[in-house]
Design an enzyme around this catalytic site. Structure first.
Site, PDB file in Angstrom:
ATOM      1  N   ASP A  13      15.895 -33.468  -9.480  1.00 49.51           N
ATOM      2  CA  ASP A  13      16.400 -34.825  -9.337  1.00 49.51           C
ATOM      3  C   ASP A  13      15.144 -35.716  -9.193  1.00 49.51           C
ATOM      4  O   ASP A  13      14.049 -35.210  -8.915  1.00 49.51           O
ATOM      5  CB  ASP A  13      17.273 -34.894  -8.080  1.00 49.51           C
ATOM      6  CG  ASP A  13      17.731 -36.297  -7.789  1.00 49.51           C
ATOM      7  OD1 ASP A  13      18.124 -37.001  -8.738  1.00 49.51           O
ATOM      8  OD2 ASP A  13      17.682 -36.710  -6.609  1.00 49.51           O
ATOM      9  N   ASP A  15      15.203 -39.639  -7.973  1.00 50.64           N
ATOM     10  CA  ASP A  15      15.258 -40.617  -6.878  1.00 50.64           C
ATOM     11  C   ASP A  15      15.515 -39.906  -5.548  1.00 50.64           C
ATOM     12  O   ASP A  15      16.544 -39.244  -5.394  1.00 50.64           O
ATOM     13  CB  ASP A  15      16.374 -41.642  -7.145  1.00 50.64           C
ATOM     14  CG  ASP A  15      16.161 -42.387  -8.456  1.00 50.64           C
ATOM     15  OD1 ASP A  15      15.066 -42.932  -8.640  1.00 50.64           O
ATOM     16  OD2 ASP A  15      17.085 -42.412  -9.295  1.00 50.64           O
ATOM     17  N   VAL A  51      24.682 -40.633  -7.462  1.00 56.65           N
ATOM     18  CA  VAL A  51      25.856 -40.981  -8.273  1.00 56.65           C
ATOM     19  C   VAL A  51      25.477 -42.052  -9.302  1.00 56.65           C
ATOM     20  O   VAL A  51      24.748 -42.991  -8.993  1.00 56.65           O
ATOM     21  CB  VAL A  51      26.993 -41.468  -7.340  1.00 56.65           C
ATOM     22  CG1 VAL A  51      28.183 -41.961  -8.133  1.00 56.65           C
ATOM     23  CG2 VAL A  51      27.398 -40.345  -6.385  1.00 56.65           C
ATOM     24  N   GLY A  52      25.969 -41.901 -10.522  1.00 52.89           N
ATOM     25  CA  GLY A  52      25.635 -42.819 -11.625  1.00 52.89           C
ATOM     26  C   GLY A  52      26.059 -44.256 -11.356  1.00 52.89           C
ATOM     27  O   GLY A  52      26.787 -44.541 -10.407  1.00 52.89           O
ATOM     28  N   ARG A  53      25.633 -45.159 -12.260  1.00 50.27           N
ATOM     29  CA  ARG A  53      25.748 -46.598 -12.003  1.00 50.27           C
ATOM     30  C   ARG A  53      27.204 -47.063 -11.845  1.00 50.27           C
ATOM     31  O   ARG A  53      27.563 -47.670 -10.843  1.00 50.27           O
ATOM     32  CB  ARG A  53      25.060 -47.366 -13.135  1.00 50.27           C
ATOM     33  CG  ARG A  53      24.679 -48.762 -12.760  1.00 50.27           C
ATOM     34  CD  ARG A  53      23.966 -49.449 -13.910  1.00 50.27           C
ATOM     35  NE  ARG A  53      22.725 -48.774 -14.287  1.00 50.27           N
ATOM     36  CZ  ARG A  53      22.036 -49.048 -15.395  1.00 50.27           C
ATOM     37  NH1 ARG A  53      22.469 -49.990 -16.223  1.00 50.27           N
ATOM     38  NH2 ARG A  53      20.917 -48.392 -15.667  1.00 50.27           N
ATOM     39  N   LYS A  82      23.317 -55.296 -10.655  1.00 49.13           N
ATOM     40  CA  LYS A  82      22.617 -54.344  -9.760  1.00 49.13           C
ATOM     41  C   LYS A  82      21.371 -53.808 -10.452  1.00 49.13           C
ATOM     42  O   LYS A  82      20.304 -53.692  -9.850  1.00 49.13           O
ATOM     43  CB  LYS A  82      23.553 -53.199  -9.361  1.00 49.13           C
ATOM     44  CG  LYS A  82      22.911 -52.156  -8.448  1.00 49.13           C
ATOM     45  CD  LYS A  82      22.252 -51.034  -9.213  1.00 49.13           C
ATOM     46  CE  LYS A  82      21.435 -50.129  -8.323  1.00 49.13           C
ATOM     47  NZ  LYS A  82      20.830 -49.021  -9.077  1.00 49.13           N
ATOM     48  N   SER A 121      20.432 -38.770 -12.673  1.00 47.85           N
ATOM     49  CA  SER A 121      21.547 -39.576 -13.191  1.00 47.85           C
ATOM     50  C   SER A 121      21.075 -40.932 -13.683  1.00 47.85           C
ATOM     51  O   SER A 121      21.843 -41.686 -14.258  1.00 47.85           O
ATOM     52  CB  SER A 121      22.573 -39.852 -12.081  1.00 47.85           C
ATOM     53  OG  SER A 121      22.890 -38.696 -11.395  1.00 47.85           O
ATOM     54  N   SER A 122      19.821 -41.246 -13.415  1.00 46.77           N
ATOM     55  CA  SER A 122      19.341 -42.607 -13.686  1.00 46.77           C
ATOM     56  C   SER A 122      18.876 -42.807 -15.121  1.00 46.77           C
ATOM     57  O   SER A 122      18.064 -42.045 -15.636  1.00 46.77           O
ATOM     58  CB  SER A 122      18.197 -42.951 -12.737  1.00 46.77           C
ATOM     59  OG  SER A 122      17.654 -44.198 -13.097  1.00 46.77           O
ATOM     60  N   ASP A 176      18.275 -34.468  -3.065  1.00 45.62           N
ATOM     61  CA  ASP A 176      18.342 -35.121  -1.750  1.00 45.62           C
ATOM     62  C   ASP A 176      19.768 -35.591  -1.454  1.00 45.62           C
ATOM     63  O   ASP A 176      20.010 -36.176  -0.401  1.00 45.62           O
ATOM     64  CB  ASP A 176      17.421 -36.346  -1.701  1.00 45.62           C
ATOM     65  CG  ASP A 176      17.903 -37.429  -2.639  1.00 45.62           C
ATOM     66  OD1 ASP A 176      18.208 -37.108  -3.808  1.00 45.62           O
ATOM     67  OD2 ASP A 176      17.999 -38.593  -2.210  1.00 45.62           O
TER      68      ASP A 176
HETATM   69  C1  BG6 Z   1      20.459 -41.727  -9.233  1.00 42.05           C
HETATM   70  C2  BG6 Z   1      20.326 -42.504  -7.959  1.00 42.05           C
HETATM   71  O1  BG6 Z   1      19.301 -40.976  -9.440  1.00 42.05           O
HETATM   72  O2  BG6 Z   1      20.652 -42.593 -10.342  1.00 42.05           O
HETATM   73  C3  BG6 Z   1      21.513 -43.457  -7.780  1.00 42.05           C
HETATM   74  O3  BG6 Z   1      20.276 -41.609  -6.860  1.00 42.05           O
HETATM   75  C4  BG6 Z   1      21.671 -44.337  -9.019  1.00 42.05           C
HETATM   76  O4  BG6 Z   1      21.290 -44.247  -6.646  1.00 42.05           O
HETATM   77  C5  BG6 Z   1      21.792 -43.439 -10.261  1.00 42.05           C
HETATM   78  O5  BG6 Z   1      22.824 -45.152  -8.893  1.00 42.05           O
HETATM   79  C6  BG6 Z   1      21.924 -44.235 -11.555  1.00 42.05           C
HETATM   80  O6  BG6 Z   1      20.743 -44.930 -11.794  1.00 42.05           O
HETATM   81  P1  BG6 Z   1      20.556 -46.075 -12.891  1.00 42.05           P
HETATM   82  O7  BG6 Z   1      19.076 -46.373 -12.794  1.00 42.05           O
HETATM   83  O8  BG6 Z   1      20.921 -45.506 -14.225  1.00 42.05           O
HETATM   84  O9  BG6 Z   1      21.426 -47.211 -12.500  1.00 42.05           O
HETATM   85 MG    MG Z   2      18.436 -38.269  -5.565  1.00 40.45          MG
END
Ligand code: BG6
Ligand code: MG
Length: 232
Positions: A13, A15, A51-53, A82, A121-122, A176
């Site tokens: 992971d 973040d 969790v995703g956006r 956001k 997920s980001s 985490d």
């Molecule tokens: C995860 C984070 O890695 O990615 C979440 O822990 C976040 O907090 C998610 O919402 C989605 O990220 P992004 O950057 O695509 O909005």
């Molecule tokens: Mg994380």
């Protein structure tokens, strides 16, 4: 029970594991929750980790009892807002946000020829890894846009092993977030939970913080796990 010697890869992971950017995500969501008049709590913050956006926005609305108050178009607008807040926070991002010991750990496993993939997920993860000068250590990355289900579904960790041409049992996943640990466990990889062990109690191995994450400590923990099963 998987033995440390069987491990050939690590699925990360980002973040909250590699970088302190989970605090930036939380700050940006907090800002939006205030605007939507949803009370921010530590518990809500923990639920959002990993969790995703869109799923995060839906969780916030549900938490505030507002799940039926907005159209899909309005939700898309808020999720984009956001992300704008988050990207503003990323502008000043540099290596100082790498969590203690993680730069060294990633370099160490690469030096030991383990394969490395990213299961974040980001959608912003490539940008973050580049800024931290860590992208060069990653053999592969799961693109979250291609997934059917977000964490806690195992799909992202299953794919994290697959793209390295490894079986899940040959991989250690690092997280985490509660949702992330559940995802690793569902995939059949060995889970490392980094953070409060009371919150991350489902993980196979717990470390209080990233400075404890070393190959030696993971080996020690996995050896202890197989010893305790052997003596049961
Ligand atoms: C995860 C984070 O890695 O990615 C979440 O822990 C976040 O907090 C998610 O919402 C989605 O990220 P992004 O950057 O695509 O909005
Ligand atoms: Mg994380």
């Amino acid at each position: 029970m998987v033995k440390f010697e069987q491990i050939k890869g690590f699925v990360f992971d980002l973040d909250g594991v590699i970088a302190n950017t989970s605090a930036y995500h939380a700050q940006a969501w907090h800002q939006l929750a205030d605007e939507l008049d949803v009370t921010w709590t530590e518990d809500l913050g923990n639920q959002l980790k990993g969790v995703g956006r869109m799923d995060s926005l839906n969780l916030i609305l549900k938490y505030g009892g507002k799940e039926n108050d907005y159209t899909e178009d309005e939700k898309i607008k808020y999720a984009a807002e956001k992300n704008d807040n988050y990207l503003k926070l990323l502008e000043s991002l540099d290596k100082s946000v790498i969590l203690p010991g993680m730069g060294e750990f990633i370099k160490d496993i690469a030096d030991h020829h383990y394969l490395i993939s990213l299961a974040s997920s980001s959608k912003n993860s490539p940008r973050v890894l580049e800024k931290l000068d860590l992208a060069k250590y990653f053999n592969e990355r799961v693109d979250p846009v291609t997934l059917k289900h977000g964490k806690p579904d195992p799909e992202i960790y299953t794919r994290g092993a697959e793209i390295l041409n490894l079986k899940p049992e040959e991989c250690v996943g690092l997280e985490d977030a509660v949702a992330g640990v559940k995802a690793i466990n569902g995939s059949g990889e060995t889970s490392v939970g980094i953070g409060d062990p009371k919150i991350l109690h489902e993980a196979d191995i717990n470390f209080n913080d990233t400075s404890e994450v070393t190959l030696e400590n993971i080996k020690k923990a996995m050896d202890q796990m197989s010893d305790s099963i052997a003596t049961d």
